[in-house]
Design a protein around this motif. Structure first.
Motif, PDB file in Angstrom:
ATOM      1  N   THR A 146       0.832  -1.215   0.000  1.00  0.00           N
ATOM      2  CA  THR A 146       0.000   0.000   0.000  1.00  0.00           C
ATOM      3  C   THR A 146       0.857   1.253   0.000  1.00  0.00           C
ATOM      4  N   THR A 149       1.973   1.860  -3.543  1.00  0.00           N
ATOM      5  CA  THR A 149       0.873   2.398  -4.352  1.00  0.00           C
ATOM      6  C   THR A 149       0.562   3.834  -3.986  1.00  0.00           C
ATOM      7  N   ALA A 150       0.627   4.076  -2.735  1.00  0.00           N
ATOM      8  CA  ALA A 150       0.321   5.442  -2.304  1.00  0.00           C
ATOM      9  C   ALA A 150       1.414   6.409  -2.710  1.00  0.00           C
ATOM     10  N   CYS A 183     -16.926   8.854  -5.416  1.00  0.00           N
ATOM     11  CA  CYS A 183     -15.901   8.327  -6.322  1.00  0.00           C
ATOM     12  C   CYS A 183     -16.436   8.080  -7.718  1.00  0.00           C
ATOM     13  N   ARG A 189      -8.603   7.477  -9.861  1.00  0.00           N
ATOM     14  CA  ARG A 189      -8.602   6.385  -8.921  1.00  0.00           C
ATOM     15  C   ARG A 189      -7.237   6.304  -8.248  1.00  0.00           C
ATOM     16  N   ARG A 190      -7.255   5.900  -6.959  1.00  0.00           N
ATOM     17  CA  ARG A 190      -6.052   5.672  -6.156  1.00  0.00           C
ATOM     18  C   ARG A 190      -5.142   6.923  -6.163  1.00  0.00           C
ATOM     19  N   ASP A 202     -11.439   8.788   1.164  1.00  0.00           N
ATOM     20  CA  ASP A 202     -10.575   7.823   1.853  1.00  0.00           C
ATOM     21  C   ASP A 202     -11.247   7.419   3.163  1.00  0.00           C
ATOM     22  N   VAL A 208      -5.046   6.861   0.582  1.00  0.00           N
ATOM     23  CA  VAL A 208      -5.324   6.618  -0.826  1.00  0.00           C
ATOM     24  C   VAL A 208      -6.826   6.699  -1.021  1.00  0.00           C
ATOM     25  N   CYS A 210     -10.463   6.565  -3.318  1.00  0.00           N
ATOM     26  CA  CYS A 210     -11.159   5.827  -4.399  1.00  0.00           C
ATOM     27  C   CYS A 210     -10.378   4.592  -4.825  1.00  0.00           C
ATOM     28  N   GLU A 211     -10.128   3.681  -3.911  1.00  0.00           N
ATOM     29  CA  GLU A 211      -9.387   2.465  -4.223  1.00  0.00           C
ATOM     30  C   GLU A 211     -10.285   1.474  -4.966  1.00  0.00           C
TER      31      GLU A 211
END
Length: 211
Positions: A146, A149-150, A183, A189-190, A202, A208, A210-211
């Motif tokens: 995560t 990704t973040a 979202c 996204r993300r 979030d 993060v 709108c996962e």
């Protein structure tokens, strides 16, 4: 010869011929049966009618006596006749035909004589095996954490520094005074999210949206 004696003569001749033929064909036992059966028939006729004068039987009493004599002759004939052979017939075993020896044709003899001897030649071939070691290739996809990704969208150029943009979303420019969004109403996204997260992109507070 009177007419009354004629039947007696005829019966006597037939009787005699029958007795002789039976004696020649089957012996004494068959002859006795051939003589006794006609006498028994005549005695039975005389017993029914009352007499048989042509056979010298004047009344029923004589007919019964003559019938008894004929029956006794039949019994004697049965004792004289030879007993039939009771030996069962046994079939002789069939002899199986001998197997014929295998025939050899002229072509097979000629081929056996003229065929050259075969010599087996053994050739040794040395085989060199080269072992090729291939690097192990892992097909398992690398897990993305995560934090990685973040961190990816954080390299984007911050847009919230522009006047009128909400600083909670640095990679987008959302108006501070705009309506509350979800979202599904935005294409991004993300993306990184900072407090106070007015649109609640979030909800799990992992940074993060709108996962």
């Amino acid at each position: 010869m009177s007419r009354s004696a004629l039947p007696r003569v005829v019966i006597g001749i037939i009787w005699s011929i029958t007795a002789i033929a039976a004696l020649v064909a089957g012996g004494v036992g068959v002859m006795l049966i051939a003589v006794a059966l006609p006498v028994l028939a005549i005695a039975a006729f005389a017993a029914v009618v009352g007499h048989a004068r042509f056979a010298f039987i004047p009344d029923r009493g004589h007919a019964v006596a003559v019938a008894a004599i004929a029956f006794a002759l039949i019994l004697i004939a049965g004792a004289v006749l030879p007993a039939p052979d009771a030996t069962p017939l046994v079939a002789a075993p069939l002899k199986a035909p001998a197997a014929a020896p295998p025939s050899t044709t002229t072509a097979e003899i000629t081929a056996a004589v003229t065929a050259p001897p075969t010599t087996a030649t053994s050739t040794s071939v040395r085989t060199t095996t080269t072992k090729v070691t291939k690097p192990a290739i892992s097909t398992k996809p690398k897990a993305t954490t995560t934090s990685e990704t973040a961190a990816a969208p954080s390299s984007a150029t911050p847009l919230s520094t522009k006047p009128g943009c909400d600083p909670s979303y640095p990679t987008m420019c959302l108006a501070l005074t705009g309506p509350d969004l979800d979202c599904y109403q935005i294409p991004q996204r993300r993306f990184p999210v900072r407090a106070p997260d007015r649109h609640r992109f979030d909800p799990n507070n992992d940074g993060v949206g709108c996962e």
